[in-house]
Design a protein around this motif. Structure first.
Motif, mmCIF file in Angstrom:
data_model
loop_
_atom_site.group_PDB
_atom_site.id
_atom_site.type_symbol
_atom_site.label_atom_id
_atom_site.label_comp_id
_atom_site.label_asym_id
_atom_site.label_seq_id
_atom_site.Cartn_x
_atom_site.Cartn_y
_atom_site.Cartn_z
ATOM 1 N N LYS A 173 0.825 -1.209 0.000
ATOM 2 C CA LYS A 173 0.000 0.000 0.000
ATOM 3 C C LYS A 173 0.857 1.257 0.000
ATOM 4 O O LYS A 173 0.528 2.234 -0.689
ATOM 5 C CB LYS A 173 -0.902 -0.011 1.232
ATOM 6 C CG LYS A 173 -1.834 1.197 1.318
ATOM 7 C CD LYS A 173 -2.695 1.139 2.558
ATOM 8 C CE LYS A 173 -1.861 1.382 3.804
ATOM 9 N NZ LYS A 173 -2.671 1.484 5.021
ATOM 10 N N ASP A 174 1.957 1.243 0.747
ATOM 11 C CA ASP A 174 2.752 2.453 0.906
ATOM 12 C C ASP A 174 3.780 2.644 -0.201
ATOM 13 O O ASP A 174 4.150 3.787 -0.506
ATOM 14 C CB ASP A 174 3.467 2.437 2.253
ATOM 15 C CG ASP A 174 2.487 2.502 3.419
ATOM 16 O OD1 ASP A 174 1.331 2.905 3.182
ATOM 17 O OD2 ASP A 174 2.866 2.130 4.543
ATOM 18 N N TYR A 175 4.272 1.558 -0.797
ATOM 19 C CA TYR A 175 5.382 1.677 -1.732
ATOM 20 C C TYR A 175 5.029 1.252 -3.156
ATOM 21 O O TYR A 175 5.898 1.262 -4.026
ATOM 22 C CB TYR A 175 6.583 0.851 -1.235
ATOM 23 C CG TYR A 175 7.077 1.293 0.112
ATOM 24 C CD1 TYR A 175 7.797 2.474 0.245
ATOM 25 C CD2 TYR A 175 6.792 0.574 1.271
ATOM 26 C CE1 TYR A 175 8.240 2.903 1.487
ATOM 27 C CE2 TYR A 175 7.220 1.001 2.514
ATOM 28 C CZ TYR A 175 7.952 2.165 2.608
ATOM 29 O OH TYR A 175 8.381 2.585 3.842
ATOM 30 N N HIS A 176 3.790 0.877 -3.398
ATOM 31 C CA HIS A 176 3.389 0.561 -4.765
ATOM 32 C C HIS A 176 3.290 1.852 -5.562
ATOM 33 O O HIS A 176 2.622 2.800 -5.150
ATOM 34 C CB HIS A 176 2.042 -0.177 -4.762
ATOM 35 C CG HIS A 176 1.680 -0.752 -6.103
ATOM 36 N ND1 HIS A 176 1.058 -0.009 -7.069
ATOM 37 C CD2 HIS A 176 1.864 -1.984 -6.626
ATOM 38 C CE1 HIS A 176 0.865 -0.758 -8.141
ATOM 39 N NE2 HIS A 176 1.352 -1.951 -7.894
ATOM 40 N N PRO A 177 3.970 1.950 -6.705
ATOM 41 C CA PRO A 177 3.972 3.220 -7.446
ATOM 42 C C PRO A 177 2.584 3.564 -7.986
ATOM 43 O O PRO A 177 1.784 2.698 -8.319
ATOM 44 C CB PRO A 177 4.961 2.958 -8.581
ATOM 45 C CG PRO A 177 4.974 1.474 -8.750
ATOM 46 C CD PRO A 177 4.733 0.906 -7.387
ATOM 47 N N SER A 178 2.316 4.875 -8.062
ATOM 48 C CA SER A 178 1.051 5.382 -8.576
ATOM 49 C C SER A 178 1.247 5.889 -9.991
ATOM 50 O O SER A 178 2.221 6.605 -10.287
ATOM 51 C CB SER A 178 0.528 6.507 -7.675
ATOM 52 O OG SER A 178 -0.560 7.168 -8.274
ATOM 53 N N ASN A 179 0.321 5.547 -10.877
ATOM 54 C CA ASN A 179 0.395 6.009 -12.257
ATOM 55 C C ASN A 179 0.311 7.531 -12.324
ATOM 56 O O ASN A 179 1.038 8.189 -13.076
ATOM 57 C CB ASN A 179 -0.739 5.370 -13.066
ATOM 58 C CG ASN A 179 -0.688 5.762 -14.528
ATOM 59 O OD1 ASN A 179 0.371 5.821 -15.122
ATOM 60 N ND2 ASN A 179 -1.843 6.050 -15.102
ATOM 61 N N GLN A 180 -0.569 8.095 -11.512
ATOM 62 C CA GLN A 180 -0.720 9.544 -11.494
ATOM 63 C C GLN A 180 0.556 10.217 -11.004
ATOM 64 O O GLN A 180 0.984 11.241 -11.543
ATOM 65 C CB GLN A 180 -1.891 9.908 -10.567
ATOM 66 C CG GLN A 180 -2.235 11.373 -10.561
ATOM 67 C CD GLN A 180 -3.185 11.727 -11.689
ATOM 68 O OE1 GLN A 180 -2.868 11.504 -12.850
ATOM 69 N NE2 GLN A 180 -4.330 12.245 -11.344
ATOM 70 N N MET A 181 1.161 9.626 -9.975
ATOM 71 C CA MET A 181 2.388 10.195 -9.431
ATOM 72 C C MET A 181 3.507 10.152 -10.472
ATOM 73 O O MET A 181 4.289 11.108 -10.613
ATOM 74 C CB MET A 181 2.792 9.410 -8.182
ATOM 75 C CG MET A 181 3.979 9.981 -7.442
ATOM 76 S SD MET A 181 3.581 11.564 -6.692
ATOM 77 C CE MET A 181 5.206 12.083 -6.178
ATOM 78 N N CYS A 182 3.583 9.061 -11.194
ATOM 79 C CA CYS A 182 4.615 8.936 -12.232
ATOM 80 C C CYS A 182 4.387 9.955 -13.341
ATOM 81 O O CYS A 182 5.337 10.507 -13.902
ATOM 82 C CB CYS A 182 4.618 7.521 -12.796
ATOM 83 S SG CYS A 182 5.153 6.257 -11.622
ATOM 84 N N ARG A 183 3.124 10.210 -13.675
ATOM 85 C CA ARG A 183 2.831 11.199 -14.714
ATOM 86 C C ARG A 183 3.317 12.588 -14.308
ATOM 87 O O ARG A 183 4.008 13.275 -15.073
ATOM 88 C CB ARG A 183 1.325 11.250 -14.981
ATOM 89 C CG ARG A 183 0.797 10.098 -15.826
ATOM 90 C CD ARG A 183 -0.622 10.392 -16.246
ATOM 91 N NE ARG A 183 -1.142 9.373 -17.146
ATOM 92 C CZ ARG A 183 -2.255 9.499 -17.861
ATOM 93 N NH1 ARG A 183 -2.967 10.613 -17.755
ATOM 94 N NH2 ARG A 183 -2.651 8.539 -18.651
ATOM 95 N N ILE A 184 2.944 12.998 -13.107
ATOM 96 C CA ILE A 184 3.335 14.329 -12.651
ATOM 97 C C ILE A 184 4.854 14.443 -12.578
ATOM 98 O O ILE A 184 5.445 15.459 -12.979
ATOM 99 C CB ILE A 184 2.695 14.618 -11.284
ATOM 100 C CG1 ILE A 184 1.163 14.666 -11.417
ATOM 101 C CG2 ILE A 184 3.200 15.931 -10.714
ATOM 102 C CD1 ILE A 184 0.429 14.821 -10.100
#
Length: 604
Positions: free
Chosen positions: A303-314
């Motif tokens: 939950k804490d360290y799985h990358p977010s697609n939105q975060m990678c985009r920004i």
């Protein structure tokens, strides 16, 4: 009625609830009997036996609890030189009685017993020395299992010790009975570490006893084990009685003691089974708790360290933003220098020779690039005719761009402007022409050094006017630099604006539409427009917020960082506005300030 029948009838006569209470004293009595086996001619009377015959005492050694058939090599000797060596075998019940030779019975020196017991899996050696005067005993041995428990009993005191890792042990100065005191044996017991051995071997533990009471001897005084029924003819009281005692004791052992041993072992084993089950429950509980904790930590890590697609985009969008901002600062400095050089009548500038050449150069540029013959009700057709063809601007898309701020500066997100190289683009020419019309419509006349000396106050007023004009066009140069196109990325590196264009394709725009809108290399202004406005117009932005709480917090932190960058731009704009207001106020007060200064001079 014999003793077996008496015990059985007594137990059957008890109520069922008290049967167990009757068994416990019997176990204690049987343990007492076993402890006395091998004592031979001990002065105590065997009360469980029907025949009670006092025996004549002799000094001898007794072994019990060893493997049947074990070979015992023993030596009994005194320091006076008298000695007896012999070899014997432990009988079927694990017993061996060793009589002291007649030659050593009344020895005045110390008596030493040297035993070597060879069993199937071990050879136990024991050296036991008895002081003739004090009865003190010293014990030394080897061959036992490592860390075997040893108990040495003498005159009512017990010494507990253990063998070392090599099976060695030694104890000295053990207090024994006096020489004339009867029935005080010194006992060395070896406790096995196998908890089931007691019931299987009918003995616990392996014991070596040395009786220190004087007098008497074996049947023939030879020192060899002669305690058997074969010696009863011709009858010898001591040997026959010993055989009878051994036989009756063995019956008690076989019929009662063994059963009680097995029962005790079984009760102990059964009692431990629930404890084992409880321990298994505890182990299972701890195991499940550990597994649950691991799963919880694993879930939290995912939950804490799985990358977010939105975060990678920004994070990808802002990849080249710093580079573009740095280039914008350089473009602003370069454009500011161009405008200042025009105001200062620098060499190689259009204003270098004064207002006549400055107006002539600007008019020629207007005719060629920006003239619209339809302006002034068609009156510009004659003005813009240079005699080389159709009058007006050669490129109709550029007409009036020297005065049209909205089309030249305001609406384009990216301008093809780069003042850091030596190539002049059409849009660079357009923004410079617009700046001259906005801030410097006329040039200063050319003057000599002598004229400046004669009228220095007017020269100073001119410099003041130029400084205020520089404040005015600072905002213009800043805006142009923010809209200057980004530099080309290094080979093999994908810039951040490439991903911005991918997002804009989701709006339904084609690549041509996207380039017309933000340019091939989007400017700082265009990229900030996307970061602060366009990403919120993408529906995927909101669906991607349905994510893990930690990722949502990270996205929020990223948006706050973008907001800080935007606030920084607002802050710099506010500083420029403040400078403009201060310049306007100074310009309004110049006339009044000069009048006041003149009045002050008159008062002097």
């Amino acid at each position: 009625m014999n003793i077996k029948q008496k015990i059985k009838s007594g137990i059957n006569a008890l109520p069922k609830g008290k049967a167990l209470l009757a068994v416990l004293p019997l176990v204690i009595i049987c343990g007492f009997v076993i402890a006395r086996i091998g004592d031979g001619h001990n002065p105590a009377k065997a009360s469980l036996l029907e025949n009670e015959v006092p025996l004549e005492q002799k000094t001898f050694a007794a072994l019990s609890g060893f493997e049947p058939g074990a070979i015992v090599v023993y030596s009994v000797f005194s320091e006076d030189g008298d000695m007896k060596r012999a070899t014997s075998v432990v009988d079927q019940h694990g017993y061996l009685n060793i009589a002291v030779p007649e030659s050593l019975e009344n020895a005045g020196s110390d008596i030493i017993y040297d035993f070597s017991v060879s069993e199937q899996n071990r050879t136990l050696s024991l050296l036991l020395k008895v002081d003739a005067d004090t009865g003190a005993v010293a014990v030394k041995g080897q061959g036992a299992e490592p860390f075997t428990g040893i108990e040495i009993a003498a005159s009512g005191s017990n010494i507990r010790t253990r063998t070392d890792w090599a099976g060695l042990f030694e104890e000295t100065g053990i207090r024994g009975g006096e020489k004339n005191e009867k029935g005080n044996p010194v006992q060395v017991a070896f406790y096995s570490r196998d908890i089931a051995s007691d019931a299987r071997a009918h003995q616990s533990p392996s014991v070596i006893k040395v009786f220190t009471a004087p007098g008497g001897g074996g049947a023939d005084g030879s020192g060899i084990n002669v305690w058997s029924e074969s010696n009863c003819s011709p009858p010898v009281l001591s040997t026959c009685y010993t055989a009878t005692v051994d036989a009756q004791n063995q019956k008690i052992i076989d019929n009662y003691v063994t059963a009680f041993f097995l029962m005790t072992e079984q009760l102990a084993a059964i009692s431990m089974q629930p404890v084992q089950a409880i321990g298994m429950f505890f182990d299972a509980k701890l195991q499940l708790q550990t597994q649950r904790l691991h799963q919880k930590l694993k879930a939290e890590a995912v939950k804490d360290y799985h990358p977010s697609n939105q975060m990678c985009r920004i994070g990808t969008y802002v990849r080249s933003l710093a580079t573009v901002e740095e280039k914008a600062a350089h473009d602003q400095i370069a454009l500011n220098d161009i405008l200042m050089e025009t105001q200062e009548n620098r060499y190689n500038m259009s204003s270098a020779l004064g207002p006549e050449s400055y107006i002539s150069n600007r008019l020629a540029q207007f005719k060629e690039l920006y003239c619209d013959t339809s302006d002034n009700n068609g009156g510009l057709e004659i003005l813009c005719d240079d005699g080389n063809g159709a009058p007006g601007a050669a490129d109709q898309t550029r007409v009036n761009k020297d005065i049209d701020y909205a089309r030249t500066v305001e609406f384009p997100y990216t301008l093809d402007v780069d003042f850091t190289n030596d190539v002049i683009s059409d849009e660079e020419t357009d923004v410079i022409a617009l700046a001259r019309n906005l801030y410097w419509t006329d040039a200063f006349s050319f003057v000599t050094g002598e004229t400046i000396k004669e009228r220095a106050e007017y020269f100073q007023r001119t410099r003041q006017h130029m400084a205020l004009n520089n404040l005015a066009h600072a905002s213009y140069t800043k805006l142009i630099s923010m809209k200057a196109h980004a530099p080309n990325p290094p080979a093999g590196e994908e810039p951040g604006w490439a991903h911005m264009k991918s997002m804009m394709r989701e709006f339904g725009l084609s690549d041509i539409d996207i380039e017309n809108m933000i340019g091939e290399n989007p400017s700082y202004h265009a990229q900030m427009e996307i970061m602060t406005k366009k990403i919120y117009q993408d529906p995927d932005f909101y669906t991607n917020l349905y994510d893990k709480p930690t990722n949502v917090d990270r996205i929020n932190a990223s948006l706050e960082a973008i907001g800080l960058m935007q606030q920084r731009d607002h802050y710099e704009a506010a500083l420029r506005r403040e400078m403009l207001l201060s310049g306007m106020l100074e310009a309004e007060l110049i006339t009044d300030a000069e009048k006041l200064q003149g009045q002050l001079l008159e008062l002097k």
